[in-house]
Design an enzyme around this catalytic site. Sequence first.
Site, mmCIF file in Angstrom:
data_model
loop_
_atom_site.group_PDB
_atom_site.id
_atom_site.type_symbol
_atom_site.label_atom_id
_atom_site.label_comp_id
_atom_site.label_asym_id
_atom_site.label_seq_id
_atom_site.Cartn_x
_atom_site.Cartn_y
_atom_site.Cartn_z
ATOM 1 N N HIS A 290 10.646 -1.696 6.713
ATOM 2 C CA HIS A 290 9.268 -2.107 6.420
ATOM 3 C C HIS A 290 9.233 -3.217 5.360
ATOM 4 C CE1 HIS A 290 5.027 -1.936 5.596
ATOM 5 N NE2 HIS A 290 5.128 -1.226 4.494
ATOM 6 N N HIS B 275 2.286 8.919 6.724
ATOM 7 C CA HIS B 275 3.402 8.277 7.415
ATOM 8 C C HIS B 275 4.626 8.131 6.518
ATOM 9 C CE1 HIS B 275 1.625 4.890 5.185
ATOM 10 N NE2 HIS B 275 2.830 4.329 5.257
ATOM 11 N N TRP C 267 -5.022 -0.092 6.521
ATOM 12 C CA TRP C 267 -4.686 -1.175 5.590
ATOM 13 C C TRP C 267 -5.484 -2.411 5.997
ATOM 14 C CZ3 TRP C 267 -1.331 -0.573 1.487
ATOM 15 C CH2 TRP C 267 -1.052 -1.742 0.760
ATOM 16 N N ASP D 7 7.668 5.478 5.480
ATOM 17 C CA ASP D 7 8.121 4.081 5.497
ATOM 18 C C ASP D 7 9.612 4.069 5.794
ATOM 19 O OD1 ASP D 7 5.674 3.125 4.575
ATOM 20 O OD2 ASP D 7 6.443 2.482 2.610
HETATM 21 N N1 LIG Z 1 0.062 -2.047 6.602
HETATM 22 C C1 LIG Z 1 0.249 -3.194 5.933
HETATM 23 C C2 LIG Z 1 -0.177 -4.393 6.471
HETATM 24 C C3 LIG Z 1 0.024 -5.574 5.800
HETATM 25 C C4 LIG Z 1 0.656 -5.553 4.595
HETATM 26 C C5 LIG Z 1 1.073 -4.383 4.024
HETATM 27 C C6 LIG Z 1 0.893 -3.204 4.693
HETATM 28 C C7 LIG Z 1 1.353 -1.940 4.126
HETATM 29 O O1 LIG Z 1 1.152 -0.913 4.665
HETATM 30 C C8 LIG Z 1 2.080 -2.006 2.873
HETATM 31 C C9 LIG Z 1 2.093 -0.786 2.092
HETATM 32 N N2 LIG Z 1 2.658 -1.195 0.845
HETATM 33 C C10 LIG Z 1 2.926 0.344 2.516
HETATM 34 O O2 LIG Z 1 3.606 0.792 1.671
HETATM 35 O O3 LIG Z 1 2.977 0.882 3.603
HETATM 36 ZN ZN LIG Z 2 4.940 1.903 1.609
HETATM 37 ZN ZN LIG Z 3 3.693 2.587 4.563
#
Ligand SMILES: Nc1ccccc1C(=O)C[C@H](N)C(=O)O
Ligand SMILES: [Zn+2]
Ligand SMILES: [Zn+2]
Length: 207
Positions: free
Chosen positions: A56, A50, A16, A52
């Site tokens: 999170h 992965h 990410w 969540d």
């Molecule tokens: N790793 C991140 C770092 C900063 C902000 C968001 C993320 C995410 O992973 C969000 C993603 N919407 C997620 O579902 O895992």
């Molecule tokens: Zn997610």
């Molecule tokens: Zn995620």
Amino acid sequence: MIYDISRLLNANTPTWPGDTPFSYDLTWSQEETGSVNVGQITTSCHTATHVDAPFHFKSNGMTIEQLPLDIFVGPALVVDVSTKGEITVNDFEDIDFTNVRRVLLKTETWTGDEFPTQIPIIDPELGPFLLENGIELLGVDLPSVDPLDSKTLDTHHSLLKSGVHILEGLRLSNVAPGEYRLTALPLNIEGADGSPVRAILEDDTQA
Ligand SMILES: Nc1ccccc1C(=O)C[C@H](N)C(=O)O
Ligand SMILES: [Zn+2]
Ligand SMILES: [Zn+2]
């Protein structure tokens, strides 16, 4: 037959934007210890394949070690939604969810080795629809169930409200749509917002 539907973890694994890159390093080599190689890993909890945890995206939500394990083991239906830019309840009209508790969406939009710049939108209305149909796990071959620039994470929240757990970053290109047995267990990390998983599908064919 066992199908590995997890993405490979190494220094080049797409992360990410801005998040901690994955690394594996030897802390000590066998030469140094005189007995063993000992490694260490560094990773975001949201890299590659992965789960969540609700924590999170909700600070009083359950953390990863608190999630029931039976969600992540058992029959799963792989559904092909690869031609759709937006995934809505209409895409599931012809699907029989009898005895299906886990659904994996095959979008085929993240097959390369780069972090995607655009991913299909998953309609938050899917949450209540999945609840009505007795679904407890939604898996996607995408880095997120919400748009990459989303701050409100509407689909994450809708799924949580509907009791649907979230599995992200699957690699589904090597499996055909249909019914399998899924195993995708998160690590027992106290207080964590997510965890990498080794996700597999099994079908009924021998060996
Ligand atoms: N790793 C991140 C770092 C900063 C902000 C968001 C993320 C995410 O992973 C969000 C993603 N919407 C997620 O579902 O895992
Ligand atoms: Zn997610
Ligand atoms: Zn995620």
